[in-house]
Design a protein around this motif. Sequence first.
Motif, PDB file in Angstrom:
ATOM      1  N   GLU A 222     -14.390  -6.225   1.647  1.00 37.14           N
ATOM      2  CA  GLU A 222     -13.821  -7.555   1.824  1.00 37.14           C
ATOM      3  C   GLU A 222     -12.452  -7.633   1.155  1.00 37.14           C
ATOM      4  OE1 GLU A 222     -14.916 -10.082   3.573  1.00 37.14           O
ATOM      5  OE2 GLU A 222     -16.800  -9.112   4.180  1.00 37.14           O
ATOM      6  N   SER A 225     -12.419  -9.834  -2.154  1.00 41.04           N
ATOM      7  CA  SER A 225     -13.352  -9.549  -3.243  1.00 41.04           C
ATOM      8  C   SER A 225     -12.567  -9.168  -4.497  1.00 41.04           C
ATOM      9  CB  SER A 225     -14.310  -8.418  -2.857  1.00 41.04           C
ATOM     10  OG  SER A 225     -13.601  -7.231  -2.563  1.00 41.04           O
ATOM     11  N   HIS A 226     -13.154  -9.382  -5.668  1.00 42.15           N
ATOM     12  CA  HIS A 226     -12.480  -9.070  -6.931  1.00 42.15           C
ATOM     13  C   HIS A 226     -12.349  -7.554  -7.109  1.00 42.15           C
ATOM     14  CE1 HIS A 226     -12.535 -13.218  -8.121  1.00 42.15           C
ATOM     15  NE2 HIS A 226     -13.841 -13.300  -7.997  1.00 42.15           N
ATOM     16  N   GLU A 229     -15.436  -5.721  -8.086  1.00 43.02           N
ATOM     17  CA  GLU A 229     -16.381  -5.573  -6.968  1.00 43.02           C
ATOM     18  C   GLU A 229     -15.952  -4.417  -6.071  1.00 43.02           C
ATOM     19  OE1 GLU A 229     -18.077 -10.014  -6.048  1.00 43.02           O
ATOM     20  OE2 GLU A 229     -15.980  -9.649  -5.532  1.00 43.02           O
ATOM     21  N   LYS A 230     -14.640  -4.324  -5.831  1.00 39.23           N
ATOM     22  CA  LYS A 230     -14.132  -3.225  -4.999  1.00 39.23           C
ATOM     23  C   LYS A 230     -14.404  -1.877  -5.673  1.00 39.23           C
ATOM     24  CE  LYS A 230     -10.295  -5.509  -2.538  1.00 39.23           C
ATOM     25  NZ  LYS A 230     -10.142  -6.819  -3.167  1.00 39.23           N
ATOM     26  N   SER A 233     -17.998  -0.980  -5.311  1.00 37.25           N
ATOM     27  CA  SER A 233     -18.313  -0.550  -3.944  1.00 37.25           C
ATOM     28  C   SER A 233     -17.878   0.887  -3.697  1.00 37.25           C
ATOM     29  CB  SER A 233     -17.625  -1.467  -2.924  1.00 37.25           C
ATOM     30  OG  SER A 233     -18.135  -2.774  -2.988  1.00 37.25           O
TER      31      SER A 233
END
Length: 336
Positions: A222, A225-226, A229-230, A233
């Motif tokens: 996304e 996304s912060h 978070e990236k 992922s």
Amino acid sequence: MKKITIKDIATEAQVSISTVSFVINGKGKKMGISASVIKKVQDVAEKLNYRPSMIATSLRTGKTRSIGLIVEDISNQFFADLARVIEDEAKNIDYRVFYCSTGDDDERSEELIQSLLQANVDGFIITPTKNLEPSIEILLKLKKPVVLIDRYFPDQKVSHVVMDNYEGSYSATKFLINKGCKNIAVVNNTSEMVQMKLREDGYTAALKEEGIYDESLVLHMEYDSHDEEKIASIVKFFKKNVKIDAVLFLTNYLGLTGLRAFKNMNIKIPENISVISFDDHDSFKLHTPTISVVAQPIEDIAIQSIQLLMRQMSNMETFEIEKSLKKGTLIIRESV
């Protein structure tokens, strides 16, 4: 510092205010003012460092000599570098540039367009968001000069200047294949904008030609996304796919995030994995090892976008829509 007015110039030059007004607006000769008086007024105006009001000029001519530049993120080095060249080119023709960032948000983009319309800018250079096509169409109906950069809408009749994203990604992937990489991953965002789709399509085509395309090695994240978070992922993705020996990041912010993830995982570049990212960045040059990139032709894109906009602003009735595709440059550094 006191703002200099035409009254100040008239007092200093010992002429009437109307005489100054005619000279400043280029109508001195037409109004029968002598060459010596015209020169005297011009010399005094220069001496006092007079600058005409943009609002007054706009009311008189209908032009503000200003351009609205709307990009995704002015803090991103790619867009910052692009904006700098556009500003330099605009300055050369006595235009100023108003910068705006959308954050890839459609609602924000529409608000910015409305604000710039109210400011009566003479033209727009826009990096459009996913659903901005209707707003672009409104500008075209209003006969506002518009040029799109970095991305575009394939079915919309509007001038644009972009890099050949398909070729850039295809060439980068082929280079990795020729270096012996067989499990090449790609990291993309979920925006589905045309430039991102073309980059992924180039990657896919290069691998399919070799019969080594693996859909499981494609990661979509996304856009909004912060960072943490990236990173999480990417870490999860690479831990799941330990066979990956190379990766192509399709934007520089994804590439920078990937480097942070690799550091957390203690993955060595290029010993464990080869890396290429789209869009050059100072951090890629300073990183150890230095990071290979597909660099966009920023100066070419910026200069041509101004040229196309000027043609429209000169004559909106007769200009021809131009769709320009610029070739990127694969810069190989130590990461491959």
